[in-house]
Design a protein around this motif. Structure first.
Motif, PDB file in Angstrom:
ATOM      1  N   TYR A   6      22.452 -97.257  40.838  1.00 30.41           N
ATOM      2  CA  TYR A   6      22.464 -98.266  41.891  1.00 30.41           C
ATOM      3  C   TYR A   6      21.287 -99.220  41.720  1.00 30.41           C
ATOM      4  O   TYR A   6      20.142 -98.800  41.867  1.00 30.41           O
ATOM      5  N   ASN A   7      21.583-100.442  41.373  1.00 33.77           N
ATOM      6  CA  ASN A   7      20.555-101.497  41.266  1.00 33.77           C
ATOM      7  C   ASN A   7      19.328-101.040  40.489  1.00 33.77           C
ATOM      8  O   ASN A   7      18.200-101.165  40.957  1.00 33.77           O
ATOM      9  N   VAL A  22      21.011-102.946  37.262  1.00 32.60           N
ATOM     10  CA  VAL A  22      22.239-102.355  36.702  1.00 32.60           C
ATOM     11  C   VAL A  22      22.873-101.385  37.702  1.00 32.60           C
ATOM     12  O   VAL A  22      22.213-100.455  38.174  1.00 32.60           O
ATOM     13  N   SER A  23      24.131-101.616  38.029  1.00 35.06           N
ATOM     14  CA  SER A  23      24.892-100.671  38.842  1.00 35.06           C
ATOM     15  C   SER A  23      26.125-100.271  38.046  1.00 35.06           C
ATOM     16  O   SER A  23      26.800-101.127  37.479  1.00 35.06           O
ATOM     17  N   SER A  43      19.235 -97.577  24.910  1.00 37.12           N
ATOM     18  CA  SER A  43      18.484 -96.313  24.869  1.00 37.12           C
ATOM     19  C   SER A  43      17.741 -96.093  26.185  1.00 37.12           C
ATOM     20  O   SER A  43      17.659 -94.958  26.674  1.00 37.12           O
ATOM     21  N   THR A  44      17.226 -97.150  26.747  1.00 36.30           N
ATOM     22  CA  THR A  44      16.515 -97.042  28.030  1.00 36.30           C
ATOM     23  C   THR A  44      17.458 -96.478  29.089  1.00 36.30           C
ATOM     24  O   THR A  44      17.090 -95.568  29.845  1.00 36.30           O
ATOM     25  N   LEU A  45      18.677 -96.984  29.130  1.00 35.31           N
ATOM     26  CA  LEU A  45      19.652 -96.517  30.119  1.00 35.31           C
ATOM     27  C   LEU A  45      19.940 -95.022  29.913  1.00 35.31           C
ATOM     28  O   LEU A  45      19.913 -94.240  30.872  1.00 35.31           O
ATOM     29  N   GLN A  59      18.274 -96.409  42.180  1.00 37.58           N
ATOM     30  CA  GLN A  59      18.543 -94.981  42.302  1.00 37.58           C
ATOM     31  C   GLN A  59      19.537 -94.523  41.241  1.00 37.58           C
ATOM     32  O   GLN A  59      20.432 -95.280  40.851  1.00 37.58           O
ATOM     33  N   ILE A  60      19.357 -93.276  40.788  1.00 38.63           N
ATOM     34  CA  ILE A  60      20.262 -92.687  39.798  1.00 38.63           C
ATOM     35  C   ILE A  60      20.680 -91.312  40.307  1.00 38.63           C
ATOM     36  O   ILE A  60      19.812 -90.525  40.720  1.00 38.63           O
ATOM     37  N   PHE A  61      21.975 -91.054  40.299  1.00 36.39           N
ATOM     38  CA  PHE A  61      22.468 -89.743  40.723  1.00 36.39           C
ATOM     39  C   PHE A  61      23.277 -89.113  39.603  1.00 36.39           C
ATOM     40  O   PHE A  61      24.049 -89.786  38.918  1.00 36.39           O
ATOM     41  N   LEU A  62      23.054 -87.819  39.426  1.00 36.84           N
ATOM     42  CA  LEU A  62      23.826 -87.034  38.461  1.00 36.84           C
ATOM     43  C   LEU A  62      24.486 -85.926  39.249  1.00 36.84           C
ATOM     44  O   LEU A  62      23.789 -85.131  39.884  1.00 36.84           O
ATOM     45  N   ALA A  63      25.806 -85.896  39.272  1.00 35.01           N
ATOM     46  CA  ALA A  63      26.548 -84.941  40.092  1.00 35.01           C
ATOM     47  C   ALA A  63      25.984 -84.917  41.515  1.00 35.01           C
ATOM     48  O   ALA A  63      25.663 -83.859  42.060  1.00 35.01           O
ATOM     49  N   SER A  64      25.795 -86.095  42.080  1.00 37.50           N
ATOM     50  CA  SER A  64      25.322 -86.303  43.446  1.00 37.50           C
ATOM     51  C   SER A  64      23.858 -85.948  43.708  1.00 37.50           C
ATOM     52  O   SER A  64      23.397 -86.018  44.838  1.00 37.50           O
ATOM     53  N   ARG A  65      23.130 -85.571  42.664  1.00 38.15           N
ATOM     54  CA  ARG A  65      21.709 -85.255  42.863  1.00 38.15           C
ATOM     55  C   ARG A  65      20.849 -86.412  42.367  1.00 38.15           C
ATOM     56  O   ARG A  65      21.119 -86.967  41.301  1.00 38.15           O
ATOM     57  N   SER A  66      19.832 -86.740  43.121  1.00 38.00           N
ATOM     58  CA  SER A  66      18.963 -87.844  42.721  1.00 38.00           C
ATOM     59  C   SER A  66      18.076 -87.434  41.546  1.00 38.00           C
ATOM     60  O   SER A  66      17.285 -86.491  41.648  1.00 38.00           O
TER      61      SER A  66
END
Ligand SMILES: Nc1ncnc2c1ncn2[C@@H]1O[C@H](COP(=O)(O)OP(=O)(O)OP(=O)(O)O)[C@@H](O)[C@H]1O
Ligand SMILES: [Mg+2]
Length: 148
Positions: A6-7, A22-23, A43-45, A59-66
């Protein structure tokens, strides 16, 4: 959603803006190509997914976890659950499939007991059961790439 950005912006300390707002979302089972010119921020992403780098904003979430708010102590667990195949993979030509995996684990300081348990599991996981004693030169390009 498995991966959610998210952004997300990333400004490196030297002033380079590698990512700008980036979203994106990646669903479970989705097959994603990330394309862009050299220096575009690919690579940064990817590094931000396993918290090798933190975003400057967003914000970045992986399987709903921050991933951003995750405690430092939880990071190794996150990384154990993500498989990333790097383009600069190296296999030792004179070692078998089993020996290559065991060697990689020794290098990162794994205990012999863990190596004995984990090597067959990994071979199974990547679908190379029965090829344990093959040398890299006896595998196809895709089969060789099945390690991290
Ligand atoms: N640790 C860092 N410190 C400062 N700047 C960096 C760092 N890592 C990458 N950069 C810069 O951030 C930008 C994006 O780099 P990145 O490695 O994400 O690009 P890339 O799309 O993976 O490129 P390539 O296709 O060449 O691998 C580039 O301008 C790069 O010079
Ligand atoms: Mg790159």
């Amino acid at each position: 959603m498995l991966v959610q950005f998210y952004n997300v912006s990333k400004l490196y300390p030297n002033g380079v803006k590698a990512l700008d707002d980036v979203s994106m979302q990646i669903d479970r089972g989705e097959f994603v190509f990330l394309m862009g010119s050299s220096g575009a921020g690919k690579s940064t992403l990817v590094k931000m997914i396993f918290r090798e780098e933190l975003p400057t904003r967003g914000q970045i979430f992986l399987a709903s976890r921050s991933v951003v708010r995750m405690k430092r102590s939880e990071v190794p667990k996150l990384r154990r659950n993500i498989g990333i195949v790097f383009q600069d993979f190296k296999l030792l030509e004179n070692k078998t499939v089993m020996e290559n995996i065991a060697f990689a684990m020794e290098v990162v300081g794994a205990r012999p007991k863990d190596i004995r348990e984990r090597v067959p599991e990994v071979i199974n996981m990547v679908g190379l059961k029965g090829r344990e004693k093959s040398f890299p030169g006896q595998l196809s390009g895709g089969e060789q790439q099945r390690w991290v």
